[in-house]
Design a protein around this motif. Structure first.
Motif, PDB file in Angstrom:
ATOM      1  N   VAL A 143      25.291  35.279  40.188  1.00  0.00           N
ATOM      2  CA  VAL A 143      25.939  36.602  40.150  1.00  0.00           C
ATOM      3  C   VAL A 143      26.887  36.663  38.948  1.00  0.00           C
ATOM      4  O   VAL A 143      27.429  35.648  38.518  1.00  0.00           O
ATOM      5  N   LYS A 144      27.078  37.889  38.436  1.00  0.00           N
ATOM      6  CA  LYS A 144      27.972  38.084  37.283  1.00  0.00           C
ATOM      7  C   LYS A 144      29.087  39.088  37.571  1.00  0.00           C
ATOM      8  O   LYS A 144      30.091  39.102  36.857  1.00  0.00           O
ATOM      9  N   THR A 145      28.911  39.914  38.577  1.00  0.00           N
ATOM     10  CA  THR A 145      29.912  40.934  38.896  1.00  0.00           C
ATOM     11  C   THR A 145      30.268  40.874  40.377  1.00  0.00           C
ATOM     12  O   THR A 145      29.553  40.248  41.180  1.00  0.00           O
ATOM     13  N   LEU A 146      31.366  41.536  40.731  1.00  0.00           N
ATOM     14  CA  LEU A 146      31.772  41.563  42.140  1.00  0.00           C
ATOM     15  C   LEU A 146      30.727  42.283  42.987  1.00  0.00           C
ATOM     16  O   LEU A 146      30.423  41.850  44.108  1.00  0.00           O
ATOM     17  N   GLY A 147      30.159  43.369  42.458  1.00  0.00           N
ATOM     18  CA  GLY A 147      29.134  44.105  43.189  1.00  0.00           C
ATOM     19  C   GLY A 147      27.923  43.243  43.481  1.00  0.00           C
ATOM     20  O   GLY A 147      27.378  43.252  44.597  1.00  0.00           O
ATOM     21  N   LYS A 219      39.077  30.459  32.376  1.00  0.00           N
ATOM     22  CA  LYS A 219      39.001  30.535  30.912  1.00  0.00           C
ATOM     23  C   LYS A 219      38.104  29.440  30.336  1.00  0.00           C
ATOM     24  O   LYS A 219      37.474  29.638  29.294  1.00  0.00           O
ATOM     25  N   ASN A 220      38.063  28.298  31.019  1.00  0.00           N
ATOM     26  CA  ASN A 220      37.238  27.180  30.545  1.00  0.00           C
ATOM     27  C   ASN A 220      35.783  27.279  30.996  1.00  0.00           C
ATOM     28  O   ASN A 220      34.970  26.400  30.695  1.00  0.00           O
ATOM     29  N   GLY A 221      35.460  28.325  31.738  1.00  0.00           N
ATOM     30  CA  GLY A 221      34.083  28.516  32.182  1.00  0.00           C
ATOM     31  C   GLY A 221      33.675  27.628  33.337  1.00  0.00           C
ATOM     32  O   GLY A 221      32.478  27.493  33.635  1.00  0.00           O
ATOM     33  N   GLN A 222      34.665  27.036  34.018  1.00  0.00           N
ATOM     34  CA  GLN A 222      34.346  26.132  35.136  1.00  0.00           C
ATOM     35  C   GLN A 222      34.108  26.873  36.443  1.00  0.00           C
ATOM     36  O   GLN A 222      33.509  26.335  37.369  1.00  0.00           O
ATOM     37  N   ILE A 223      34.604  28.108  36.528  1.00  0.00           N
ATOM     38  CA  ILE A 223      34.352  28.997  37.657  1.00  0.00           C
ATOM     39  C   ILE A 223      34.108  30.397  37.096  1.00  0.00           C
ATOM     40  O   ILE A 223      34.460  30.678  35.945  1.00  0.00           O
ATOM     41  N   LYS A 224      33.476  31.254  37.874  1.00  0.00           N
ATOM     42  CA  LYS A 224      33.229  32.625  37.425  1.00  0.00           C
ATOM     43  C   LYS A 224      34.277  33.566  38.019  1.00  0.00           C
ATOM     44  O   LYS A 224      34.314  33.763  39.239  1.00  0.00           O
ATOM     45  N   PRO A 225      35.141  34.160  37.201  1.00  0.00           N
ATOM     46  CA  PRO A 225      36.120  35.125  37.713  1.00  0.00           C
ATOM     47  C   PRO A 225      35.470  36.502  37.854  1.00  0.00           C
ATOM     48  O   PRO A 225      34.899  37.023  36.888  1.00  0.00           O
ATOM     49  N   LEU A 226      35.538  37.073  39.032  1.00  0.00           N
ATOM     50  CA  LEU A 226      34.870  38.354  39.254  1.00  0.00           C
ATOM     51  C   LEU A 226      35.838  39.530  39.354  1.00  0.00           C
ATOM     52  O   LEU A 226      35.510  40.645  38.929  1.00  0.00           O
ATOM     53  N   ALA A 227      37.047  39.272  39.925  1.00  0.00           N
ATOM     54  CA  ALA A 227      37.994  40.385  40.074  1.00  0.00           C
ATOM     55  C   ALA A 227      39.379  39.858  40.439  1.00  0.00           C
ATOM     56  O   ALA A 227      39.501  38.806  41.076  1.00  0.00           O
ATOM     57  N   THR A 229      43.080  40.751  42.425  1.00  0.00           N
ATOM     58  CA  THR A 229      43.415  41.525  43.625  1.00  0.00           C
ATOM     59  C   THR A 229      44.608  42.464  43.453  1.00  0.00           C
ATOM     60  O   THR A 229      45.012  43.125  44.398  1.00  0.00           O
ATOM     61  N   SER A 230      45.175  42.515  42.250  1.00  0.00           N
ATOM     62  CA  SER A 230      46.265  43.460  41.986  1.00  0.00           C
ATOM     63  C   SER A 230      45.684  44.842  41.698  1.00  0.00           C
ATOM     64  O   SER A 230      44.474  44.984  41.470  1.00  0.00           O
ATOM     65  N   LEU A 231      46.544  45.845  41.679  1.00  0.00           N
ATOM     66  CA  LEU A 231      46.073  47.204  41.391  1.00  0.00           C
ATOM     67  C   LEU A 231      45.830  47.419  39.907  1.00  0.00           C
ATOM     68  O   LEU A 231      45.123  48.340  39.505  1.00  0.00           O
ATOM     69  N   LYS A 232      46.453  46.546  39.088  1.00  0.00           N
ATOM     70  CA  LYS A 232      46.248  46.610  37.641  1.00  0.00           C
ATOM     71  C   LYS A 232      45.629  45.306  37.164  1.00  0.00           C
ATOM     72  O   LYS A 232      45.815  44.264  37.765  1.00  0.00           O
ATOM     73  N   PRO A 238      42.318  39.833  30.884  1.00  0.00           N
ATOM     74  CA  PRO A 238      42.219  41.288  30.703  1.00  0.00           C
ATOM     75  C   PRO A 238      40.820  41.875  30.863  1.00  0.00           C
ATOM     76  O   PRO A 238      40.673  43.074  31.138  1.00  0.00           O
ATOM     77  N   ASP A 239      39.793  41.051  30.691  1.00  0.00           N
ATOM     78  CA  ASP A 239      38.417  41.550  30.809  1.00  0.00           C
ATOM     79  C   ASP A 239      37.896  41.517  32.248  1.00  0.00           C
ATOM     80  O   ASP A 239      36.787  41.991  32.516  1.00  0.00           O
ATOM     81  N   VAL A 240      38.696  40.933  33.145  1.00  0.00           N
ATOM     82  CA  VAL A 240      38.291  40.857  34.552  1.00  0.00           C
ATOM     83  C   VAL A 240      38.815  42.096  35.284  1.00  0.00           C
ATOM     84  O   VAL A 240      40.022  42.362  35.278  1.00  0.00           O
ATOM     85  N   PRO A 241      37.940  42.868  35.932  1.00  0.00           N
ATOM     86  CA  PRO A 241      38.381  44.092  36.613  1.00  0.00           C
ATOM     87  C   PRO A 241      39.161  43.794  37.899  1.00  0.00           C
ATOM     88  O   PRO A 241      39.173  42.654  38.370  1.00  0.00           O
ATOM     89  N   THR A 242      39.792  44.804  38.432  1.00  0.00           N
ATOM     90  CA  THR A 242      40.441  44.669  39.737  1.00  0.00           C
ATOM     91  C   THR A 242      39.374  44.825  40.815  1.00  0.00           C
ATOM     92  O   THR A 242      38.292  45.372  40.564  1.00  0.00           O
ATOM     93  N   VAL A 243      39.685  44.344  42.008  1.00  0.00           N
ATOM     94  CA  VAL A 243      38.758  44.512  43.136  1.00  0.00           C
ATOM     95  C   VAL A 243      38.543  46.004  43.393  1.00  0.00           C
ATOM     96  O   VAL A 243      37.428  46.448  43.691  1.00  0.00           O
TER      97      VAL A 243
END
Length: 328
Positions: A143-147, A219-227, A229-232, A238-243
């Motif tokens: 998977v690449k996105t939260l959806g 940042k090191n690519g060891q896990i995939k950040p999807l979102a 949990t803050s409102l901003k 900065p490239d990771v969206p909010t939930v």
């Protein structure tokens, strides 16, 4: 008669003098505090967000208080092991704890038996800082996105790691899976860093961990950040969206960390700790470190802190009962 009278007066003088010394001694002791090193107890293992913040704070408090503030990690049981140790320590200001918000608001509603009474065994000093969480997955997941992740999770039996039962990391994940309507099995660890290490190794599928502890791995690519949990969005990622942006409108979940001391610690001492913490957090060095780690300073006063704990406890009580979450 005169001798008896003088003797009586002498005895009364001794008693009064002794009483005054007993009263003056604790006052003098508190006013002179600190005169030796202070232990800052961290309820989770080294490497997690509570530990990172605790070490940053201890370094600055050492400068401001003129005594070494020594960090000691006592992980286990969602923070309850450390809490018991601190509650049983002398109420002299030389043993304090940086508690996660979940310890004060979730644990009393989650555990059937507790070694402490969080409402009575501690004096709340201040909420030091707060920060968002990061929904991240193993690099092994396709998977690449939260959806995409939510859709994938609905067809699989995935698991998620946490810093322990009832920890902020656990409850944030419970909140997320509930909001996303996905099934998942909880795998508790004795600290956030251990859970992240297994996420990196692919031993668990995902986490909703503190941004502070997870950012470097993302940042090191060891896990995939999807979102986040803050409102901003976070400045750290900065490239990771909010939930909320990525698929669950209105979703927000933040973690926070507060200083507490054993009950009956003299107010003079807790006020000194509060003042030193405010000074530390407002220092340019610590402000920069907090910002770098995605944390925001809070430093509310004792009454505000107590009110915050009470309000959040009510919310978590409803969540825990409604979702039938429990711990032994």
């Amino acid at each position: 008669m005169l001798k008896q009278f003088i003797g009586s007066i002498g005895k009364q003088f001794v008693l009064i003098t002794g009483a005054l010394l007993l009263i003056a001694s604790p006052l003098t002791y508190a006013q002179n505090w600190p005169t030796k090193p202070i232990k800052l107890i961290i309820p989770f293992a080294a490497g997690g967000t509570t530990d990172i913040l605790g070490r940053l704070l201890a370094q600055q408090l050492t400068k401001d208080l003129g005594q070494n503030v020594i960090v000691e990690n006592k992980p286990g049981a969602g923070g309850n092991i450390a809490a018991e140790f601190v509650a049983q320590s002398a109420a002299d200001g030389y043993t304090i704890m940086l508690a996660s918000g979940s310890m004060l608001t979730v644990n009393p509603n989650l555990y059937k038996k507790l070694p402490v009474n969080y409402a009575k065994d501690f004096v709340y000093i201040t909420n030091v800082a707060s920060g968002p969480m990061l929904v991240s997955v193993s690099t092994k997941l396709p998977v690449k996105t939260l959806g995409e992740f939510i859709a994938y999770a609905k067809t699989k039996d995935l698991n998620f790691g946490s810093a322990g039962i009832g920890s902020q990391v656990h409850m944030a994940a419970e909140n997320f899976t509930y909001s996303a309507n996905i099934p998942a099995t909880h795998v508790p660890y004795k600290g956030e860093s251990a859970a992240i290490n297994d996420l990196v190794a692919g031993q668990i599928d995902f986490m909703v961990g503190n941004l502070t502890a997870a950012t470097g791995f993302a940042k090191n690519g060891q896990i995939k950040p999807l979102a986040v949990t803050s409102l901003k969005r976070s400045k750290q990622l900065p490239d990771v969206p909010t939930v909320a942006e990525a698929g669950i409108p209105g979703f927000e979940s933040t973690g926070w960390f507060g200083l507490v001391a054993p009950a009956n610690t003299p107010k003079t001492i807790t006020e000194k700790i509060y003042d030193a913490t405010v000074k530390a957090v407002n220092s340019e060095a610590l402000r920069a470190s907090l910002d770098l780690n995605g944390l925001t300073a809070v430093v509310n006063n004792q009454k505000e802190f107590e009110a915050q704990v009470k309000a959040e406890s009510v919310v978590w009580e409803k969540v825990i009962k409604g979702r039938n979450i429990s711990a032994q």
